[in-house]
Design a protein around this motif. Structure first.
Motif, PDB file in Angstrom:
ATOM      1  N   CYS A 101       2.436  -5.307   8.698  1.00  0.00           N
ATOM      2  CA  CYS A 101       1.666  -4.052   8.675  1.00  0.00           C
ATOM      3  C   CYS A 101       0.792  -3.916   9.924  1.00  0.00           C
ATOM      4  O   CYS A 101       0.577  -2.800  10.414  1.00  0.00           O
ATOM      5  CB  CYS A 101       0.781  -3.993   7.427  1.00  0.00           C
ATOM      6  SG  CYS A 101       1.719  -3.824   5.897  1.00  0.00           S
TER       7      CYS A 101
ATOM      8  N   CYS B  98       2.877  -2.426  12.483  1.00  0.00           N
ATOM      9  CA  CYS B  98       3.342  -1.078  12.155  1.00  0.00           C
ATOM     10  C   CYS B  98       2.183  -0.061  12.146  1.00  0.00           C
ATOM     11  O   CYS B  98       2.202   0.929  12.845  1.00  0.00           O
ATOM     12  CB  CYS B  98       4.030  -1.132  10.791  1.00  0.00           C
ATOM     13  SG  CYS B  98       4.361   0.456  10.046  1.00  0.00           S
TER      14      CYS B  98
ATOM     15  N   CYS C 199       0.223   3.064   7.810  1.00  0.00           N
ATOM     16  CA  CYS C 199      -0.580   3.410   6.629  1.00  0.00           C
ATOM     17  C   CYS C 199      -2.084   3.363   6.877  1.00  0.00           C
ATOM     18  O   CYS C 199      -2.863   3.373   5.923  1.00  0.00           O
ATOM     19  CB  CYS C 199      -0.231   2.470   5.466  1.00  0.00           C
ATOM     20  SG  CYS C 199       1.469   2.618   4.923  1.00  0.00           S
TER      21      CYS C 199
ATOM     22  N   CYS D  70       6.194   3.465   2.664  1.00  0.00           N
ATOM     23  CA  CYS D  70       6.660   2.413   3.570  1.00  0.00           C
ATOM     24  C   CYS D  70       8.166   2.483   3.859  1.00  0.00           C
ATOM     25  O   CYS D  70       8.986   2.480   2.941  1.00  0.00           O
ATOM     26  CB  CYS D  70       6.329   1.044   2.971  1.00  0.00           C
ATOM     27  SG  CYS D  70       6.782  -0.304   4.082  1.00  0.00           S
TER      28      CYS D  70
HETATM   29  S1  SF4 Z   1       4.641   1.544   6.477  1.00  0.00           S
HETATM   30 FE1  SF4 Z   1       2.646   0.834   5.719  1.00  0.00          FE
HETATM   31  S2  SF4 Z   1       3.121  -0.753   4.220  1.00  0.00           S
HETATM   32 FE2  SF4 Z   1       4.979  -0.416   5.460  1.00  0.00          FE
HETATM   33  S3  SF4 Z   1       4.847  -1.953   7.075  1.00  0.00           S
HETATM   34 FE3  SF4 Z   1       3.938  -0.073   7.867  1.00  0.00          FE
HETATM   35  S4  SF4 Z   1       1.745  -0.271   7.463  1.00  0.00           S
HETATM   36 FE4  SF4 Z   1       2.811  -1.780   6.175  1.00  0.00          FE
END
Ligand code: SF4
Ligand code: SF4
Length: 384
Positions: A17, A20, A23, A61
């Protein structure tokens, strides 16, 4: 190296996360995660207790199952969170209570106390148990006020000490707080965030529970339960003041403050727990920490039974059923008190401590002028 598999999995997910960051506008967990490069156990317990289980990051996600990354943040943080309750339990010897069937333990404790009171009164004078008592002091024909105050005061005091020790361990384990001693503004921020369940809104759209359609139902039922509990606590506090300061003995007329507060709180504690139980029953299996289902249910059921027996006592207090109902109500309240430090009640304490910590971190890492109340994100949610 982590203490449990769930903590190791949480470390893996937070690392994914953190790369990424999609969220980051959904709740406090992701901004708190972004302030870290590594995730020791204490930090993971902190992040897990900061999570309000709204489910939004699972539905948003792109790496959720069946993707090979297998990212399921709500479920993993629920596992870590539930294990943290046992890890910080005081005294440590009672940590295993979290793993047992909480509902059976709580109901057995309630019935034991009720049967003890009933047996004691019946043995002394059965006429008192089934007689009709009215007016000030009617309740104390069954059990003298001083005995009641001693028994329940001791149970309540034990619960307070046990929970204070647990929260102290949690606070120490999540490491030294940045920015020095807690500022009042951070504390006030945490009170506001906890009081309105700010992070149970899925980033502004509502909570995801049984499917991918968010609603505010869980938050509403949670509010009814939380504020119902506070009103009942206020009713007991005012009644204690009436007794010791004003010399007025219970039961009080229906229009008196302790009864009005208790009735309103009791209604909240009937509707809220039923709604939460229904939501829990319908909750998507992918979001649940299954082995802990019993512990969650036990606390909600005990709150419901406390309210049900209390309201039944209010309605039937001038009938021959008063003695039995009072014994049942006292048994349920006693069980609620002594099981409090080893059940779902503690989630509120750890979550509040985590919110205080989060408010302090934000103020330490950002200048006060930069700390926004809410900022609308491109995802239609709100950034904490
Ligand atoms: S979309 Fe959200 S839950 Fe999925 S990896 Fe990315 S930050 Fe994490
Ligand atoms: S609060 Fe909601 S969005 Fe945040 S980590 Fe928990 S489940 Fe995900």
């Amino acid at each position: 190296m982590h203490a449990t598999k769930a903590l190791a999995e949480a470390d893996r997910l937070m690392t994914v996360c953190n790369s990424c960051r999609y969220c980051e506008g959904l709740c406090a967990v992701f901004p708190a995660m972004e302030m870290r490069r590594a995730f020791p156990d204490g930090d993971l317990n902190y992040l897990a207790n900061l999570c309000h289980a709204c489910g939004a990051c699972y539905h948003d996600c792109q790496f959720a199952p069946p993707h090979e990354f297998d990212v399921n943040v709500p479920k993993t943080l629920a596992e870590v969170r539930n294990q943290s309750y046992a890890a910080y339990a005081w005294p440590r010897a009672f940590a295993g209570l979290f793993a047992r069937n909480g509902l059976v333990v709580a109901i057995a404790a309630a019935l034991s106390v009720a049967v003890f009171i009933l047996g004691f009164v019946a043995w002394h004078d059965p006429a008192v148990l089934f007689g009709v008592h009215a007016g000030p002091g009617a309740f104390y024909r069954l059990m003298p006020h001083n005995a009641m105050a001693l028994l329940f005061g001791a149970a309540f005091l034990y619960a307070i000490v046990a929970m204070a020790m647990s929260v102290r361990m949690f606070w120490r384990d999540i490491g030294p707080s940045p920015g020095g001693p807690a500022g009042l503004r951070a504390l006030w921020q945490a009170v506001g965030d906890a009081g309105r369940l700010r992070y149970l809104d899925g980033g502004g759209v509502g909570c995801f529970n049984e499917d991918d359609r968010p609603t505010d139902r869980r938050r509403i039922y949670h509010h009814l339960t939380f504020y119902g509990f506070l009103l009942c606590f206020a009713a007991t506090t005012v009644a204690t003041g009436y007794h010791y300061v004003l010399g007025l003995e219970a039961p009080y007329p229906w229009y008196d403050l302790p009864v009005v507060l208790g009735t309103l709180g009791g209604i909240g504690l009937l509707i809220g727990p039923v709604g939460l139980l229904a939501a829990k029953w319908r909750r998507e299996a992918a979001l649940q920490d299954e082995p802990r289902f019993g512990m969650d249910v036990a606390f909600i059921v005990m709150l419901f039974l406390t309210s049900l027996t209390g309201l039944a006592l209010l309605v039937l207090r001038e009938t021959g059923a008063m003695g039995v109902l009072l014994a049942l109500h006292l048994g349920v309240v006693f069980a609620l008190f002594v099981t409090m430090p080893y059940g779902k009640f503690v989630h509120g304490l750890y979550r509040f401590a985590a919110l205080v910590r989060y408010a302090r971190e934000r103020r330490a890492f950002m200048e006060p002028a930069e700390v926004p109340e809410t900022v609308t994100t491109g995802q239609g949610g709100t950034r904490p």
